[in-house]
Design a protein around this motif. Structure first.
Motif, short mmCIF file in Angstrom:
data_model
loop_
_atom_site.label_atom_id
_atom_site.label_comp_id
_atom_site.label_asym_id
_atom_site.label_seq_id
_atom_site.Cartn_x
_atom_site.Cartn_y
_atom_site.Cartn_z
N LEU A 201 0.86 -1.19 0.00
CA LEU A 201 0.00 0.00 0.00
C LEU A 201 0.89 1.23 0.00
CD1 LEU A 201 -2.96 1.08 0.25
CD2 LEU A 201 -2.52 1.24 2.72
N ILE A 202 0.63 2.15 -0.93
CA ILE A 202 1.37 3.41 -1.04
C ILE A 202 0.42 4.56 -0.72
CG2 ILE A 202 2.74 4.91 -2.53
CD1 ILE A 202 3.43 2.49 -4.20
N GLN A 203 0.87 5.47 0.16
CA GLN A 203 0.07 6.63 0.54
C GLN A 203 0.91 7.90 0.37
OE1 GLN A 203 -2.78 5.81 3.99
NE2 GLN A 203 -1.07 4.51 4.52
N GLN A 204 0.28 8.89 -0.20
CA GLN A 204 0.93 10.19 -0.36
C GLN A 204 0.49 11.08 0.79
OE1 GLN A 204 0.30 13.35 -3.69
NE2 GLN A 204 1.74 11.85 -4.51
N ILE A 205 1.44 11.48 1.66
CA ILE A 205 1.10 12.21 2.88
C ILE A 205 1.65 13.63 2.88
CG2 ILE A 205 0.86 10.12 4.24
CD1 ILE A 205 3.66 10.63 5.35
N ASP A 206 2.01 14.14 1.73
CA ASP A 206 2.40 15.55 1.63
C ASP A 206 1.87 16.10 0.31
OD1 ASP A 206 3.45 18.03 2.09
OD2 ASP A 206 5.49 17.50 1.44
#
Length: 390
Positions: A201-206
């Motif tokens: 799972l890849i999440q973009q947090i910026d």
């Protein structure tokens, strides 16, 4: 001995009585009024700051899943690291898909050879048919064979592209840039395209999103109480669970048009820059946003207001300097003050400190309160304040 001591005891007792009488207050008057700290309220305009609970959500989320069947040979990333779009993450055994590509190439080459033969035959039959050396049916058959050979080439090309796609899917890459979590499979695991096995799972947090909820009735009341929205309406402050306020401000993106029928609340979404990664998906935070400007409001320190299920009240200096309870209507918060919409008149003195010094029915002596600058308090949600302030 007893007879000699008795007169001395009587003299001591009489002397003690005279001392207690001399210690009593002269004239026997009432004690002076107790000093209490108070402020004089004035009407004016105040920004309405609302504090809402919220949850952090990643701005982009991608589930890395298997698109072909096979055995995982390698994991090519470090768990919890930042990955770039197109970066190779997993390698699935490519051997069967490479074989499929080779077979599709051979089929295409065969179709191309058949097309050359069919085209030459149709070209040679055309003048013969015009000279009636062969029947017209033979020419038609040759031309049909040429068309069939061209169709075989198109099918072979499509099969080759499919085989090449499957071969490419054996090399699993990152669909977006962001932070990747743990791997859900290890080397040697069998993955399936039919089940769409999740690999990571890849999440973009910026940046991140903060989703807050607010009651519809509260929104309607705020809209009714506010006149003109300030210029920085979209500027939102983010407060962490320990009370720390992030230096960067968020930007209010939108208020949802639909209302949750079970809770009668609507969702507000805020976008916040997160360069240091302090905000993580699922984290609980609070959002402070200015939802309008109230005209004709009075600011009262929060510690001067008693809030409870029966309503809100303050103590004012009434007739004869005696404290009197006054019911007020709170319309929200502005920094360390409550915004009072109704219940007070300009010029009245509200008691802020010294409640423990007051005596029932006795007058008080108000002195100016000087603790506003020394006691800053964070703004609280309009409607979710502590039950009592003193």
């Amino acid at each position: 001995m007893l007879g000699a001591a008795l007169p001395a005891l009587l003299l001591a007792a009489c002397g003690g009585g005279s001392e207690s009488k001399s210690a009593a207050p002269a004239g026997g008057g009432a004690p002076p009024p107790a000093e209490v700290a108070a402020i004089t309220v004035q009407a004016g305009s105040a920004p309405l700051v609302t504090e809402l609970p919220g949850r952090v959500e990643a701005s982009r989320v991608a589930q890395v899943r298997a698109r072909v069947n096979g055995i995982v040979q390698k994991r090519l990333f470090r768990e919890g690291s930042e990955v770039k779009v197109g970066q190779l993450l997993f390698q699935i055994d490519p051997a069967p898909y490479q074989a499929a590509v080779d077979s599709a190439k051979a089929t295409l080459a065969k179709a191309q050879a058949n097309l050359v033969q069919a085209k030459e035959l149709a070209t040679r039959y055309k003048p013969l048919a015009e000279a009636r050396a062969i029947s017209s049916q033979d020419l038609i058959n040759a031309q049909a064979a040429q068309g069939q050979a061209e169709a075989d080439i198109a099918a072979a090309q499509a099969a080759l592209r499919t085989a090449q796609l499957n071969l490419g899917y054996a090399s699993v890459t990152a669909p977006i840039s962001g932070r990747i979590g743990r791997a859900f499979v290890t080397e040697g695991a069998l993955v399936s395209a039919a089940e769409a096995t999740q690999l990571a799972l890849i999440q973009q947090i910026d940046p991140v999103y903060v989703n807050s909820t607010q009651a519809v009735a509260e929104v309607a009341r705020l809209r009714k109480a506010t006149s003109a929205a300030p210029k920085d309406l979209s500027a939102v402050r983010i407060v962490l669970d320990d009370g720390t306020e992030l230096p960067q401000r968020g930007r209010l993106l939108f208020a949802d048009l639909s209302v949750d029928p079970t809770s009668a609340q609507m969702t507000l979404r805020t976008e916040v820059a997160n360069p240091q990664g302090l905000l993580l998906p699922g984290m609980y935070v609070r959002t402070r946003l200015v939802q309008g400007q109230i005209e004709g409001a009075m600011l009262v320190p929060q510690q001067a207001v008693t809030r409870g299920p029966q309503g809100d009240s303050v103590l004012v200096v009434g007739e004869g300097g005696k404290p009197a309870t006054r019911n007020v209507q709170i319309g929200g918060a502005s920094r360390s003050n409550w915004i009072v919409l109704d219940g007070l008149k300009p010029g009245e003195q509200v008691i802020v400190e010294g409640f423990q010094k007051m005596r029932p029915g006795a007058p008080v002596k108000p002195v100016p309160w000087t603790g506003a600058a020394a006691r800053p308090a964070p703004a609280a949600a309009s409607g979710s304040a502590p039950a009592a302030s003193r």
